[in-house]
Enzyme design. Structure first.
Site, PDB file in Angstrom:
ATOM      1  N   GLU A  56       0.846  -1.198   0.000  1.00 19.79           N
ATOM      2  CA  GLU A  56       0.000   0.000   0.000  1.00 19.79           C
ATOM      3  C   GLU A  56       0.883   1.250   0.000  1.00 19.79           C
ATOM      4  O   GLU A  56       0.703   2.162  -0.811  1.00 19.79           O
ATOM      5  CB  GLU A  56      -0.897  -0.019   1.237  1.00 19.79           C
ATOM      6  CG  GLU A  56      -1.780   1.211   1.363  1.00 19.79           C
ATOM      7  CD  GLU A  56      -2.504   1.270   2.701  1.00 19.79           C
ATOM      8  OE1 GLU A  56      -3.461   2.053   2.809  1.00 19.79           O
ATOM      9  OE2 GLU A  56      -2.106   0.552   3.651  1.00 19.79           O
ATOM     10  N   HIS A  57       1.832   1.303   0.931  1.00 20.43           N
ATOM     11  CA  HIS A  57       2.815   2.387   0.999  1.00 20.43           C
ATOM     12  C   HIS A  57       4.213   1.787   0.848  1.00 20.43           C
ATOM     13  O   HIS A  57       4.546   0.838   1.556  1.00 20.43           O
ATOM     14  CB  HIS A  57       2.773   3.103   2.356  1.00 20.43           C
ATOM     15  CG  HIS A  57       1.419   3.523   2.815  1.00 20.43           C
ATOM     16  ND1 HIS A  57       0.648   2.751   3.672  1.00 20.43           N
ATOM     17  CD2 HIS A  57       0.701   4.643   2.558  1.00 20.43           C
ATOM     18  CE1 HIS A  57      -0.485   3.386   3.919  1.00 20.43           C
ATOM     19  NE2 HIS A  57      -0.487   4.529   3.256  1.00 20.43           N
TER      20      HIS A  57
END
Length: 480
Positions: free
Chosen positions: A377-378
């Site tokens: 996601e990050h």
């Protein structure tokens, strides 16, 4: 020397990996391993619960709300959360009061966040494009916003006004005409959603907020209903009416699309309702991966791993590095920083879960292979020539380049959107953007001559697919 808990250079899976008592996170050694896509997907740490397991619990909630509307939604809220608001729709006076009472520093920070997000999302707007294929033959792609959108903002371990901003800004930039924010009622605020959520909505110009949370909120957004008509204590019953919501004291107009994060029950409800409404994604627990080499500051790396673990016990924190020294120093920094972390029990559980690990690789090229397979996601890049490394990333919700672009910046004031694909879905999906709220419509406009020019090919292809009526629809236009 850093000693990983498990060596996957020849075989093994994540089923039994756990940190040693002295280390906050498990260690995995991929040095010398064959880094095939299939093997990496099975070996890399990932947690999260299976949505299928809660569908039997959520399906009756959705069905009840579909049949009985607001009454059912409020009953479920009272049963699950011990609070039943006077009505679903929050009076505008409550939004005004929340903004007036908001701490000035928080208000200023939210305004900065909104301004920066609006600047980035304004540049995502699409324009109509017309392609001319010949004289009198055009196809135009016209971009049309979704008419009405429901934006879910969770309540739980923390209050997330930033989620209001991240969902509302791209929808507004896309031109969505009608927005409703749904957020759980809070007993300490007389059944209203948290006042910071209300204040953020008011700052953004959103006047329709529903005090409903969980799976029942998703169902009510999808199916709509009739509000209770009761007055909120301390507020006038003269609530604003809008074009999208005539008689707003009574009618809860269903939406066309639902976006926003939530727990596994919210995710299950979105899955069950997606035949009726569009959804953004089935979001799982938040996650961060950091690709770092010997140039990275272990104190920064540890702080960033902790920052995402703060969200949820199921949050994933992963460090991928070719440097044993950095792995050992980060492990030590985690142990040093954890005792002073406010939410240390939650963070400790997340870092120690099967979804988190420090991963050793042979070199930076191998690290890039690993993080592309993980599709975080990050993803932070803390290496020498971080920009060049970032250019080789093909799967991530968002990439944060260098030591001064931490994920925390992206969560609030980078201008980027923090609603991002999780659980490896960044391999095929994107984060929330203006495009999420737009529909592309092809407008086909041919003259008689243009159709005649291509008619023979259409008839031939229709015959090849045994669809003679298709060809006949062309022939009849040229019969004299």
């Amino acid at each position: 020397m850093y000693r990983p808990d498990i060596d996957l250079s020849s075989s093994g899976t994540m089923d039994t990996v756990s940190p040693t008592p002295a280390s906050p996170m498990a260690g995995i050694d991929l040095r010398g391993a064959e880094l095939t896509a299939a093997r990496l997907r099975s070996a890399l740490p990932r947690g999260g619960a299976d949505v299928e397991t809660v569908l039997p619990k959520v399906r009756p909630i959705v069905q009840a709300v579909a049949e009985r509307g607001a009454d059912a939604a409020l009953e479920f809220g009272a049963s699950f959360d011990g609070v039943r608001p006077a009505a679903v729709r929050v009076p505008e006076a409550a939004l005004d009061k929340a903004l007036a009472d908001l701490d000035a520093a928080v208000a200023d920070a939210l305004r900065v966040m909104i301004d920066r997000a609006r600047a980035v999302h304004a540049d995502q707007r699409r324009t109509d494009v017309t392609t001319t294929l010949g004289p009198g033959a055009t196809v135009t792609e016209r971009w049309v916003p979704v008419e009405r959108v429901g934006l879910y903002v969770p309540g739980g371990n923390a209050v997330y006004p930033s989620s209001v901003v991240m969902n509302v800004v791209p929808a507004q930039a896309a031109g969505v005409a009608s927005l409703v924010v749904a957020s759980p009622p809070q007993a300490q605020f007389d059944g209203l959603p948290h006042p910071t959520i209300l204040a953020a909505a008011r700052l953004l110009g959103v006047d329709e907020v529903w005090a409903v949370g969980g799976a029942q909120a998703v169902a009510l957004l999808a199916y709509g209903g009739t509000d209770t008509g009761a007055e909120w204590p301390g507020f006038s019953s003269d609530r604003a009416r809008s074009a999208s919501s005539p008689g707003a004291d009574a009618e809860l107009v269903p939406v066309d699309m639902i976006t926003g994060p939530g727990n596994i029950y919210v995710t299950a409800a979105k899955r069950l309702c997606r035949s009726r409404v569009g959804i953004d994604a089935e979001a799982g627990p938040t996650e961060i991966a950091i690709l770092a080499d010997h140039t990275a500051d272990p104190a920064h790396v540890a702080a960033d791993l902790i920052s995402q673990a703060e969200h949820d016990e199921m949050a994933g924190s992963v460090l991928v590095t070719p440097s044993e020294d950095l792995a050992a120093a980060t492990d030590a920094e985690l142990a040093a920083q954890l005792p002073t972390t406010v939410h240390r029990e939650r963070v400790t559980a997340a870092l120690g879960g099967r979804q988190s690990a420090i991963i050793l690789v042979d070199d930076l090229d191998a690290g890039i292979t690993v993080v592309n397979a993980y599709a975080a996601e990050h993803l932070e890049i803390q290496t020498a020539d971080a920009a060049a490394v970032a250019g080789r990333i093909r799967a991530a919700g968002a990439v944060f380049v260098g030591p001064y672009s931490p994920v925390s910046l992206g969560d609030y004031c980078a201008g980027s959107n923090h609603v991002l694909p999780t659980a490896g879905s960044a391999r095929h999906s994107s984060g929330l953007s203006v495009q999420t709220f737009l529909r592309g419509i092809h407008v086909v406009d041919y003259t008689e001559a243009a159709l005649k020019d291509v008619s023979g090919h259409v008839i031939t292809l229709a015959q090849a697919e045994d669809l003679p009526a298709h060809g006949e629809a062309i022939r009849r236009r040229f019969e004299r």
